[in-house]
Write a protein that holds these residues in place. Structure first.
Motif, PDB file in Angstrom:
ATOM      1  N   LEU A  12       0.829  -1.200   0.000  1.00  0.00           N
ATOM      2  CA  LEU A  12       0.000   0.000   0.000  1.00  0.00           C
ATOM      3  C   LEU A  12       0.868   1.257   0.000  1.00  0.00           C
ATOM      4  N   THR A  13       1.962   1.207   0.731  1.00  0.00           N
ATOM      5  CA  THR A  13       2.904   2.330   0.735  1.00  0.00           C
ATOM      6  C   THR A  13       3.512   2.534  -0.642  1.00  0.00           C
ATOM      7  N   THR A  14       3.853   1.446  -1.310  1.00  0.00           N
ATOM      8  CA  THR A  14       4.404   1.553  -2.666  1.00  0.00           C
ATOM      9  C   THR A  14       3.357   2.100  -3.632  1.00  0.00           C
ATOM     10  N   ALA A  15       2.109   1.656  -3.488  1.00  0.00           N
ATOM     11  CA  ALA A  15       1.031   2.167  -4.340  1.00  0.00           C
ATOM     12  C   ALA A  15       0.815   3.663  -4.112  1.00  0.00           C
ATOM     13  N   ALA A  16       0.862   4.083  -2.855  1.00  0.00           N
ATOM     14  CA  ALA A  16       0.738   5.517  -2.555  1.00  0.00           C
ATOM     15  C   ALA A  16       1.900   6.290  -3.157  1.00  0.00           C
ATOM     16  N   GLY A  17       3.086   5.699  -3.141  1.00  0.00           N
ATOM     17  CA  GLY A  17       4.245   6.335  -3.770  1.00  0.00           C
ATOM     18  C   GLY A  17       4.067   6.488  -5.268  1.00  0.00           C
ATOM     19  N   ALA A  18       3.467   5.488  -5.910  1.00  0.00           N
ATOM     20  CA  ALA A  18       3.206   5.585  -7.347  1.00  0.00           C
ATOM     21  C   ALA A  18       2.223   6.711  -7.645  1.00  0.00           C
ATOM     22  N   ILE A  94      12.081   6.828 -15.383  1.00  0.00           N
ATOM     23  CA  ILE A  94      13.414   7.145 -15.924  1.00  0.00           C
ATOM     24  C   ILE A  94      13.303   7.661 -17.349  1.00  0.00           C
ATOM     25  N   ALA A  95      12.459   7.026 -18.162  1.00  0.00           N
ATOM     26  CA  ALA A  95      12.269   7.490 -19.541  1.00  0.00           C
ATOM     27  C   ALA A  95      11.697   8.904 -19.567  1.00  0.00           C
ATOM     28  N   ASP A  96      10.708   9.174 -18.720  1.00  0.00           N
ATOM     29  CA  ASP A  96      10.150  10.525 -18.649  1.00  0.00           C
ATOM     30  C   ASP A  96      11.183  11.510 -18.109  1.00  0.00           C
ATOM     31  N   HIS A 103      14.751  15.609 -11.956  1.00  0.00           N
ATOM     32  CA  HIS A 103      13.839  15.573 -10.815  1.00  0.00           C
ATOM     33  C   HIS A 103      12.743  14.514 -10.993  1.00  0.00           C
ATOM     34  N   ILE A 104      12.408  14.204 -12.238  1.00  0.00           N
ATOM     35  CA  ILE A 104      11.435  13.140 -12.498  1.00  0.00           C
ATOM     36  C   ILE A 104      12.055  11.782 -12.164  1.00  0.00           C
ATOM     37  N   ILE A 105      13.304  11.592 -12.543  1.00  0.00           N
ATOM     38  CA  ILE A 105      14.001  10.337 -12.227  1.00  0.00           C
ATOM     39  C   ILE A 105      14.115  10.171 -10.721  1.00  0.00           C
ATOM     40  N   PHE A 106      14.507  11.242 -10.033  1.00  0.00           N
ATOM     41  CA  PHE A 106      14.627  11.174  -8.580  1.00  0.00           C
ATOM     42  C   PHE A 106      13.281  10.821  -7.942  1.00  0.00           C
ATOM     43  N   SER A 107      12.219  11.443  -8.421  1.00  0.00           N
ATOM     44  CA  SER A 107      10.883  11.171  -7.871  1.00  0.00           C
ATOM     45  C   SER A 107      10.488   9.717  -8.086  1.00  0.00           C
ATOM     46  N   ALA A 108      10.775   9.172  -9.267  1.00  0.00           N
ATOM     47  CA  ALA A 108      10.434   7.769  -9.545  1.00  0.00           C
ATOM     48  C   ALA A 108      11.192   6.825  -8.624  1.00  0.00           C
ATOM     49  N   VAL A 109      12.481   7.087  -8.450  1.00  0.00           N
ATOM     50  CA  VAL A 109      13.283   6.210  -7.597  1.00  0.00           C
ATOM     51  C   VAL A 109      12.865   6.356  -6.136  1.00  0.00           C
ATOM     52  N   PHE A 110      12.621   7.571  -5.694  1.00  0.00           N
ATOM     53  CA  PHE A 110      12.289   7.811  -4.292  1.00  0.00           C
ATOM     54  C   PHE A 110      10.887   7.323  -3.939  1.00  0.00           C
ATOM     55  N   PHE A 111       9.904   7.577  -4.797  1.00  0.00           N
ATOM     56  CA  PHE A 111       8.518   7.268  -4.466  1.00  0.00           C
ATOM     57  C   PHE A 111       8.085   5.859  -4.870  1.00  0.00           C
ATOM     58  N   ILE A 112       8.751   5.254  -5.862  1.00  0.00           N
ATOM     59  CA  ILE A 112       8.314   3.940  -6.341  1.00  0.00           C
ATOM     60  C   ILE A 112       9.348   2.855  -6.046  1.00  0.00           C
ATOM     61  N   THR A 113      10.586   3.085  -6.466  1.00  0.00           N
ATOM     62  CA  THR A 113      11.594   2.033  -6.352  1.00  0.00           C
ATOM     63  C   THR A 113      11.964   1.739  -4.911  1.00  0.00           C
TER      64      THR A 113
END
Length: 137
Positions: A12-18, A94-96, A103-113
């Motif tokens: 659920l935490t990962t889903a909220a991050g997505a 990462i593609a976006d 900052h998009i890459i950082f957000s993807a890694v921080f909030f999803i990965t």
């Protein structure tokens, strides 16, 4: 204690991050669009594509619900589906990010990965645990 609720909370935490990642990505896009005074190309989607976004992000909730059942089979499904979602969302971020900025890459890694790795590890521990789940091991 290794309960199915604990694993479900990780997912659920990962889903909220997505959801947070997509929200921030939209805010970044709108900010860039406004900053360019509308000269940037507008992104428009067909209704079929918008429906697919809803179905795709709805899979996160399916992962959480499957994790709540706690059976060995559903835990394997959670591991496969959840890992696939984490990898696809990270690669999409990462593609976006290569197109729109770091900052998009950082957000993807921080909030999803990051939460995704913990969720995968918790699911794997749950699958590999033996004996009674209500006894501390």
């Amino acid at each position: 204690m290794n309960s199915p609720g604990k694993v479900a909370m990780y997912w659920l935490t990962t889903a909220a991050g997505a959801v947070l990642f997509v929200t921030f990505q939209l805010f970044f896009y709108v900010n860039d669009f406004v900053r360019a005074h509308g000269t940037a190309p507008a992104i428009t989607f067909d209704p079929d594509i918008l429906w697919m976004f809803s179905a795709y992000y709805g899979c996160w909730i399916v992962t959480v619900l499957l994790a709540l059942t706690g059976t060995r089979t559903t835990q394997w499904l959670v591991l496969v589906l959840g890992s696939l979602l984490v990898v696809l969302n990270t690669l999409g971020g990462i593609a976006d990010g290569l197109r729109d900025g770091w900052h998009i890459i950082f957000s993807a890694v921080f909030f999803i990965t990051l939460p995704g790795v913990f969720s995968i590890a918790a699911t794997w521990r749950r699958i590999k645990s033996k004996g009674n789940n209500h006894v501390y091991q």
